[in-house]
Design a protein around this motif. Structure first.
Motif, PDB file in Angstrom:
ATOM      1  N   TYR A  12       4.817   5.931 -54.115  1.00  0.00           N
ATOM      2  CA  TYR A  12       3.373   6.079 -53.903  1.00  0.00           C
ATOM      3  C   TYR A  12       2.969   5.495 -52.551  1.00  0.00           C
ATOM      4  O   TYR A  12       2.190   6.103 -51.805  1.00  0.00           O
ATOM      5  CB  TYR A  12       2.614   5.382 -55.031  1.00  0.00           C
ATOM      6  CG  TYR A  12       1.117   5.394 -54.859  1.00  0.00           C
ATOM      7  CD1 TYR A  12       0.363   6.468 -55.312  1.00  0.00           C
ATOM      8  CD2 TYR A  12       0.447   4.337 -54.245  1.00  0.00           C
ATOM      9  CE1 TYR A  12      -1.015   6.496 -55.156  1.00  0.00           C
ATOM     10  CE2 TYR A  12      -0.920   4.347 -54.076  1.00  0.00           C
ATOM     11  CZ  TYR A  12      -1.651   5.426 -54.539  1.00  0.00           C
ATOM     12  OH  TYR A  12      -3.005   5.447 -54.370  1.00  0.00           O
ATOM     13  N   ALA A  13       3.502   4.305 -52.221  1.00  0.00           N
ATOM     14  CA  ALA A  13       3.126   3.631 -50.976  1.00  0.00           C
ATOM     15  C   ALA A  13       3.531   4.446 -49.756  1.00  0.00           C
ATOM     16  O   ALA A  13       2.755   4.596 -48.797  1.00  0.00           O
ATOM     17  CB  ALA A  13       3.769   2.251 -50.924  1.00  0.00           C
ATOM     18  N   VAL A  14       4.741   4.988 -49.766  1.00  0.00           N
ATOM     19  CA  VAL A  14       5.204   5.776 -48.619  1.00  0.00           C
ATOM     20  C   VAL A  14       4.433   7.094 -48.531  1.00  0.00           C
ATOM     21  O   VAL A  14       4.075   7.548 -47.436  1.00  0.00           O
ATOM     22  CB  VAL A  14       6.720   6.020 -48.717  1.00  0.00           C
ATOM     23  CG1 VAL A  14       7.182   7.019 -47.666  1.00  0.00           C
ATOM     24  CG2 VAL A  14       7.471   4.703 -48.555  1.00  0.00           C
ATOM     25  N   ALA A  15       4.166   7.714 -49.673  1.00  0.00           N
ATOM     26  CA  ALA A  15       3.363   8.943 -49.678  1.00  0.00           C
ATOM     27  C   ALA A  15       1.978   8.687 -49.097  1.00  0.00           C
ATOM     28  O   ALA A  15       1.472   9.460 -48.272  1.00  0.00           O
ATOM     29  CB  ALA A  15       3.244   9.488 -51.104  1.00  0.00           C
ATOM     30  N   LEU A  16       1.371   7.589 -49.504  1.00  0.00           N
ATOM     31  CA  LEU A  16       0.037   7.241 -49.015  1.00  0.00           C
ATOM     32  C   LEU A  16       0.071   6.915 -47.527  1.00  0.00           C
ATOM     33  O   LEU A  16      -0.835   7.295 -46.776  1.00  0.00           O
ATOM     34  CB  LEU A  16      -0.501   6.049 -49.801  1.00  0.00           C
ATOM     35  CG  LEU A  16      -1.944   5.627 -49.514  1.00  0.00           C
ATOM     36  CD1 LEU A  16      -2.909   6.754 -49.887  1.00  0.00           C
ATOM     37  CD2 LEU A  16      -2.295   4.368 -50.295  1.00  0.00           C
ATOM     38  N   SER A  17       1.122   6.226 -47.093  1.00  0.00           N
ATOM     39  CA  SER A  17       1.231   5.843 -45.688  1.00  0.00           C
ATOM     40  C   SER A  17       1.360   7.061 -44.776  1.00  0.00           C
ATOM     41  O   SER A  17       0.643   7.188 -43.774  1.00  0.00           O
ATOM     42  CB  SER A  17       2.437   4.922 -45.503  1.00  0.00           C
ATOM     43  OG  SER A  17       2.653   4.634 -44.141  1.00  0.00           O
ATOM     44  N   LEU A  18       2.260   7.972 -45.123  1.00  0.00           N
ATOM     45  CA  LEU A  18       2.484   9.139 -44.262  1.00  0.00           C
ATOM     46  C   LEU A  18       1.369  10.166 -44.376  1.00  0.00           C
ATOM     47  O   LEU A  18       0.902  10.718 -43.375  1.00  0.00           O
ATOM     48  CB  LEU A  18       3.826   9.786 -44.600  1.00  0.00           C
ATOM     49  CG  LEU A  18       5.076   8.975 -44.225  1.00  0.00           C
ATOM     50  CD1 LEU A  18       6.334   9.763 -44.589  1.00  0.00           C
ATOM     51  CD2 LEU A  18       5.088   8.635 -42.744  1.00  0.00           C
ATOM     52  N   THR A  19       0.929  10.443 -45.590  1.00  0.00           N
ATOM     53  CA  THR A  19      -0.115  11.457 -45.781  1.00  0.00           C
ATOM     54  C   THR A  19      -1.474  10.940 -45.332  1.00  0.00           C
ATOM     55  O   THR A  19      -2.346  11.728 -44.934  1.00  0.00           O
ATOM     56  CB  THR A  19      -0.181  11.884 -47.255  1.00  0.00           C
ATOM     57  OG1 THR A  19       1.138  12.115 -47.741  1.00  0.00           O
ATOM     58  CG2 THR A  19      -1.002  13.156 -47.427  1.00  0.00           C
ATOM     59  N   GLY A  20      -1.653   9.628 -45.386  1.00  0.00           N
ATOM     60  CA  GLY A  20      -2.925   9.045 -44.962  1.00  0.00           C
ATOM     61  C   GLY A  20      -3.030   8.840 -43.466  1.00  0.00           C
ATOM     62  O   GLY A  20      -4.047   8.337 -42.977  1.00  0.00           O
ATOM     63  N   ALA A  21      -1.989   9.242 -42.707  1.00  0.00           N
ATOM     64  CA  ALA A  21      -2.009   9.057 -41.257  1.00  0.00           C
ATOM     65  C   ALA A  21      -3.224   9.695 -40.581  1.00  0.00           C
ATOM     66  O   ALA A  21      -3.863   9.059 -39.733  1.00  0.00           O
ATOM     67  CB  ALA A  21      -0.714   9.583 -40.648  1.00  0.00           C
ATOM     68  N   PRO A  22      -3.599  10.949 -40.914  1.00  0.00           N
ATOM     69  CA  PRO A  22      -4.786  11.527 -40.281  1.00  0.00           C
ATOM     70  C   PRO A  22      -6.063  10.755 -40.611  1.00  0.00           C
ATOM     71  O   PRO A  22      -6.978  10.680 -39.789  1.00  0.00           O
ATOM     72  CB  PRO A  22      -4.847  12.948 -40.856  1.00  0.00           C
ATOM     73  CG  PRO A  22      -3.468  13.236 -41.300  1.00  0.00           C
ATOM     74  CD  PRO A  22      -2.924  11.928 -41.782  1.00  0.00           C
ATOM     75  N   VAL A  23      -6.134  10.197 -41.824  1.00  0.00           N
ATOM     76  CA  VAL A  23      -7.306   9.409 -42.188  1.00  0.00           C
ATOM     77  C   VAL A  23      -7.387   8.177 -41.294  1.00  0.00           C
ATOM     78  O   VAL A  23      -8.458   7.810 -40.801  1.00  0.00           O
ATOM     79  CB  VAL A  23      -7.233   9.006 -43.678  1.00  0.00           C
ATOM     80  CG1 VAL A  23      -8.420   8.143 -44.057  1.00  0.00           C
ATOM     81  CG2 VAL A  23      -7.179  10.243 -44.555  1.00  0.00           C
ATOM     82  N   MET A  24      -6.239   7.536 -41.069  1.00  0.00           N
ATOM     83  CA  MET A  24      -6.207   6.368 -40.197  1.00  0.00           C
ATOM     84  C   MET A  24      -6.495   6.759 -38.748  1.00  0.00           C
ATOM     85  O   MET A  24      -7.259   6.091 -38.042  1.00  0.00           O
ATOM     86  CB  MET A  24      -4.841   5.697 -40.287  1.00  0.00           C
ATOM     87  CG  MET A  24      -4.538   5.079 -41.635  1.00  0.00           C
ATOM     88  SD  MET A  24      -5.584   3.653 -41.962  1.00  0.00           S
ATOM     89  CE  MET A  24      -4.972   2.520 -40.707  1.00  0.00           C
ATOM     90  N   LEU A  25      -5.874   7.828 -38.313  1.00  0.00           N
ATOM     91  CA  LEU A  25      -5.998   8.254 -36.918  1.00  0.00           C
ATOM     92  C   LEU A  25      -7.413   8.684 -36.570  1.00  0.00           C
ATOM     93  O   LEU A  25      -8.060   8.107 -35.692  1.00  0.00           O
ATOM     94  CB  LEU A  25      -5.017   9.396 -36.647  1.00  0.00           C
ATOM     95  CG  LEU A  25      -5.165  10.163 -35.328  1.00  0.00           C
ATOM     96  CD1 LEU A  25      -4.981   9.220 -34.160  1.00  0.00           C
ATOM     97  CD2 LEU A  25      -4.165  11.303 -35.254  1.00  0.00           C
TER      98      LEU A  25
END
Length: 423
Positions: free
Chosen positions: A254-267
């Motif tokens: 879950y953490a890795v999925a959230l980290s990679l998929t959430g990249a546009p949200v962070m960016l």
């Protein structure tokens, strides 16, 4: 569209923030395949579970003062907010961690986090570092030092990633991942201190000034801090639930999925929110039309998000297996399931930025309580009624997406009503 709405300087600032955040995300993205193979799902899961304790604790102990830095009336008030946040994080994180030791760590065992008992003493240090990092970031935004902040983000990502890789080859484990994060949190505060000293802007504050700031901005600890805490708890719920019911490996996926998929949200999301926050505040104070800016910014973010989230929803499992290895296929399934909450979470950033400017913090607290209750209920159904990790993630994502859409509608309609009354 954004150019017409907010002017060329705002677009430049967004571009600077996006460039810095983008480079930082690229560094992390490029290193993730190697990190995933060095550490494995269990280490990522334990790190994520520990940070899911640190997040809510930091949100509560800082009393929302870092957020107030941007809208402080004077630079001395802004410095006071940073000082108060740091003092609060030191005092209350130590107290909160001490409470975790009550009854032989009863709470940790009750949450299914007994495996993290050896790491509990790291919590105060991580909370303090998180606070320093947040305050420094908002100080840069307040001073419109977007270029400096962007460079600090790139350096932080590089330092943290390099540390994780080096430690991963020497002693792979949860502690090594946490050490890398801790080092990355130090970059922005150190950069701010160096900038402040060079400019001679270091501020000495009296106890009386701190007391006056506490009273003048009492809405932040009374209303915004509980909201931030509840929001952090809602983000921590799936991690703790997956860890306690399915083990740290599920939380790691879950953490890795959230980290990679959430990249546009962070960016894009953080860049837009950081720049729009002061701009919307000023526009609201000047009586300008902020409803149109809110609506168009939201639609633009929805459109931009489609380019990334639609492919992830369609090909997530295949992409993660290709990028990280077959053992991470489940993370790709989680990534596809998280698309609704991440996509709407990106689109709601302008609404979140407008809330303090139009004094909706009391209503936001109620929203967070109801939204978190809905997410917890969704996780409960996934865990205890259906008994599936995938259903848990999917239902959590659906509940979060609905909550974010309702937040945008509420802020937009409230702002329209305020503008009508002011005419």
């Amino acid at each position: 569209m954004i150019v017409r709405l907010s002017g060329l300087p705002s677009v430049r600032n967004i571009a600077k923030m996006m460039f810095g955040t983008g480079l930082a995300q690229i560094v992390t993205f490029l290193a993730t395949p190697l990190l995933a193979r060095l550490y494995g799902p269990d280490s990522f899961g334990q790190q994520s579970a520990l940070l899911s304790i640190v997040g809510p604790m930091a949100a509560l102990t800082t009393m929302a003062y870092p957020v107030a830095i941007v809208i402080a009336r004077t630079d001395r008030d802004a410095a006071a907010f940073a000082r108060l946040a740091l003092l609060g994080s030191i005092a209350f994180s130590i107290l909160g961690t001490a409470l975790l030791f009550v009854e032989d760590m009863w709470l940790m065992r009750k949450l299914g986090l007994a495996e993290l008992q050896a790491l509990v003493l790291l919590i105060p240090a991580l909370v303090i570092l998180t606070t320093m990092n947040m305050s420094a970031g908002y100080m840069f935004v307040r001073g419109e030092q977007f270029g400096v902040y962007a460079r600090a983000q790139v350096v932080a990502s590089g330092v943290g990633t390099a540390a994780k890789l080096a430690l991963g080859f020497l002693a792979p484990g949860t502690l090594s991942l946490i050490a890398g994060n801790a080092l990355s949190y130090l970059v922005a505060p150190i950069t701010l201190m160096r900038t402040t000293r060079r400019s001679g802007q270091a501020t000495r504050l009296t106890v009386g000034e701190l007391k006056n700031v506490v009273w003048s901005y009492r809405d932040f600890p009374l209303l915004r801090a509980p909201q931030n805490f509840i929001s952090a708890v809602s983000q921590a719920v799936p991690v703790i639930a997956l860890t306690s019911s399915f083990g740290p490996a599920a939380a790691g996926h879950y953490a890795v999925a959230l980290s990679l998929t959430g990249a546009p949200v962070m960016l894009l999301g953080n860049a837009v929110q950081s720049v729009l926050y002061p701009k919307l505040t000023q526009a609201a104070q000047d009586g300008d039309n902020t409803s149109r800016l809110l609506l168009r910014s939201t639609l633009v973010l929805l459109a931009l998000g489609a380019a990334f989230f639609v492919p992830i929803a369609a090909f997530g499992p295949w992409f993660f297996a290709l990028l990280l290895g077959p053992e991470w296929t489940e993370a790709g399934v989680y990534a596809a399931l998280l698309v609704p909450v991440l996509w709407t979470g990106l689109a709601n950033r302008p609404a979140v930025a407008l809330i303090p400017a139009i004094n909706l913090q009391g209503g936001l607290l109620i929203y967070e309580i109801l939204g978190t209750a809905a997410k917890i209920a969704a996780v409960y159904v996934g865990l205890w009624v259906i008994g599936s990790a995938r259903w848990t993630v999917g239902l959590f994502s659906a509940a979060g997406a609905v909550a974010y859409v309702l937040l945008v509608l509420w802020v937009y309609l409230s702002n329209c009503a305020i503008e009508r009354k002011s005419k």
